[in-house]
Write an enzyme that holds these catalytic residues in place. Structure first.
Site, PDB file in Angstrom:
ATOM      1  N   SER A   7       0.849  -1.187   0.000  1.00  0.00           N
ATOM      2  CA  SER A   7       0.000   0.000   0.000  1.00  0.00           C
ATOM      3  C   SER A   7       0.887   1.241   0.000  1.00  0.00           C
ATOM      4  CB  SER A   7      -0.881   0.033   1.251  1.00  0.00           C
ATOM      5  OG  SER A   7      -1.361   1.358   1.448  1.00  0.00           O
ATOM      6  N   ASP A  34      -4.665   3.373  -1.584  1.00  0.00           N
ATOM      7  CA  ASP A  34      -5.722   3.632  -0.589  1.00  0.00           C
ATOM      8  C   ASP A  34      -6.319   5.014  -0.804  1.00  0.00           C
ATOM      9  OD1 ASP A  34      -3.990   1.671   1.793  1.00  0.00           O
ATOM     10  OD2 ASP A  34      -6.025   1.343   1.073  1.00  0.00           O
ATOM     11  N   MET A  36      -8.968   7.821   0.074  1.00  0.00           N
ATOM     12  CA  MET A  36      -9.768   8.217   1.237  1.00  0.00           C
ATOM     13  C   MET A  36     -10.318   9.633   1.045  1.00  0.00           C
ATOM     14  SD  MET A  36      -7.343   6.847   4.310  1.00  0.00           S
ATOM     15  CE  MET A  36      -6.493   5.272   4.182  1.00  0.00           C
ATOM     16  N   MET A  67     -12.061   3.977  -0.134  1.00  0.00           N
ATOM     17  CA  MET A  67     -12.664   4.194   1.180  1.00  0.00           C
ATOM     18  C   MET A  67     -13.352   5.566   1.119  1.00  0.00           C
ATOM     19  SD  MET A  67      -9.536   2.692   3.426  1.00  0.00           S
ATOM     20  CE  MET A  67      -8.367   2.955   2.103  1.00  0.00           C
ATOM     21  N   MET A 136     -11.085  -5.952   5.817  1.00  0.00           N
ATOM     22  CA  MET A 136     -10.327  -4.964   6.584  1.00  0.00           C
ATOM     23  C   MET A 136      -9.979  -5.571   7.936  1.00  0.00           C
ATOM     24  SD  MET A 136      -9.791  -2.461   4.681  1.00  0.00           S
ATOM     25  CE  MET A 136      -8.957  -1.460   5.911  1.00  0.00           C
TER      26      MET A 136
HETATM   27  C1  DX5 Z   1      -6.323   1.538   6.210  1.00  0.00           C
HETATM   28  C2  DX5 Z   1      -5.387   1.292   5.071  1.00  0.00           C
HETATM   29  C3  DX5 Z   1      -4.213   0.511   5.612  1.00  0.00           C
HETATM   30  C4  DX5 Z   1      -3.120   0.290   4.644  1.00  0.00           C
HETATM   31  C5  DX5 Z   1      -2.182  -0.777   5.165  1.00  0.00           C
HETATM   32  O1  DX5 Z   1      -7.381   2.286   5.790  1.00  0.00           O
HETATM   33  O2  DX5 Z   1      -6.039   0.580   4.039  1.00  0.00           O
HETATM   34  O3  DX5 Z   1      -4.710  -0.725   6.083  1.00  0.00           O
HETATM   35  O4  DX5 Z   1      -3.600  -0.096   3.448  1.00  0.00           O
HETATM   36  O5  DX5 Z   1      -1.580  -0.245   6.258  1.00  0.00           O
HETATM   37  P1  DX5 Z   1      -0.571  -1.072   7.203  1.00  0.00           P
HETATM   38  O6  DX5 Z   1      -0.038  -2.225   6.400  1.00  0.00           O
HETATM   39  O7  DX5 Z   1       0.483  -0.052   7.536  1.00  0.00           O
HETATM   40  O8  DX5 Z   1      -1.400  -1.506   8.360  1.00  0.00           O
HETATM   41 ZN    ZN Z   2      -6.445  -0.464   1.571  1.00  0.00          ZN
END
Ligand code: DX5
Ligand code: ZN
Length: 216
Positions: A7, A34, A36, A67, A136
């Site tokens: 990510s 990701d 957002m 998201m 998630m």
């Molecule tokens: C949360 C993100 C994170 C990201 C991964 O909204 O989607 O989960 O991708 O983050 P790490 O691997 O740092 O938990």
């Molecule tokens: Zn993600």
């Protein structure tokens, strides 16, 4: 097929091309973006512009995790930007079946994600239509959080449902994945492993990506 999907949420955006090259040197061929909006989750990141920039940097599979609220308004823009997978949140839409069909009609693979507090049962009517289910394992919005163990039961359940019904979806996990827990997650039936901070904040991007890849 088991894949690591780094990510870029945790990447150094002032050196994005070099950071992506570093994961590619580990033989990684998925990139997780990701997206957002500051409404569906309490954080704002980036949109189709950056996804398009990533598509110019790499030939890796681009996996856009939306998201955002009202994702139906933006799927065309992400498809045009070069996303190979577009994953929307079950919690963010009213007409889940319709948006899955809209994504597929754009020639893009359709994914659906559920938050830690959302049961898999909310997906049962669409499992036969989707290309990927994203579980998630943290509450969405930020990288660097701890994996919520109970979410692994959902992966095991989805793997069993897939086996029993001949479904074709990939199972993806996102949040808190590290070298310490990835083998356990893989044994539950997960196929695609999103990892952000454990790769990009490790101090050695290629080595940490390679380590995860060798554990699945
Ligand atoms: C949360 C993100 C994170 C990201 C991964 O909204 O989607 O989960 O991708 O983050 P790490 O691997 O740092 O938990
Ligand atoms: Zn993600």
């Amino acid at each position: 097929m088991k894949k690591i999907a780094p990510s870029i949420l945790s990447a150094d955006f002032s050196n994005l091309a070099q950071q992506i090259r570093s994961v590619e040197m580990a033989g990684i061929d998925w990139i997780h973006c990701d997206i957002m909006d500051g409404r569906f989750v309490p954080n704002i990141t980036f949109g189709p512009l950056i996804v398009n920039a990533v598509s110019k940097i790499t030939n890796a599979t681009i996996d856009a995790h939306l998201m955002i609220e009202e994702p139906e308004k933006y799927i065309e823009a992400f498809a045009k930007a070069g996303a190979d997978y577009i994953t929307i949140h079950q919690e963010a839409v009213i007409h889940l079946h319709r948006i899955i069909e809209q994504i597929k009609a754009l020639g893009v693979k359709a994914g659906v994600s559920i938050n830690p507090g959302t049961p898999v049962s909310t997906l049962e009517e669409i499992l036969q239509y989707v290309d990927m289910i994203l579980i998630m394992s943290v509450n969405p919005g930020f990288g660097g959080q701890k994996l919520i163990e109970s979410t692994l039961d959902k992966i095991e359940y989805l793997d069993r449902l897939r086996e029993e019904n001949g479904y074709k979806y990939l199972i993806q996990i996102d949040g808190g994945v590290t070298a310490k827990n990835i083998e356990k997650v893989s044994q539950k039936g997960c196929d695609i492993f999103v990892a952000g901070s454990t790769i990009f904040s490790s101090g050695n991007i290629t080595a940490s990506a390679m380590e995860l890849k060798n554990l699945i």
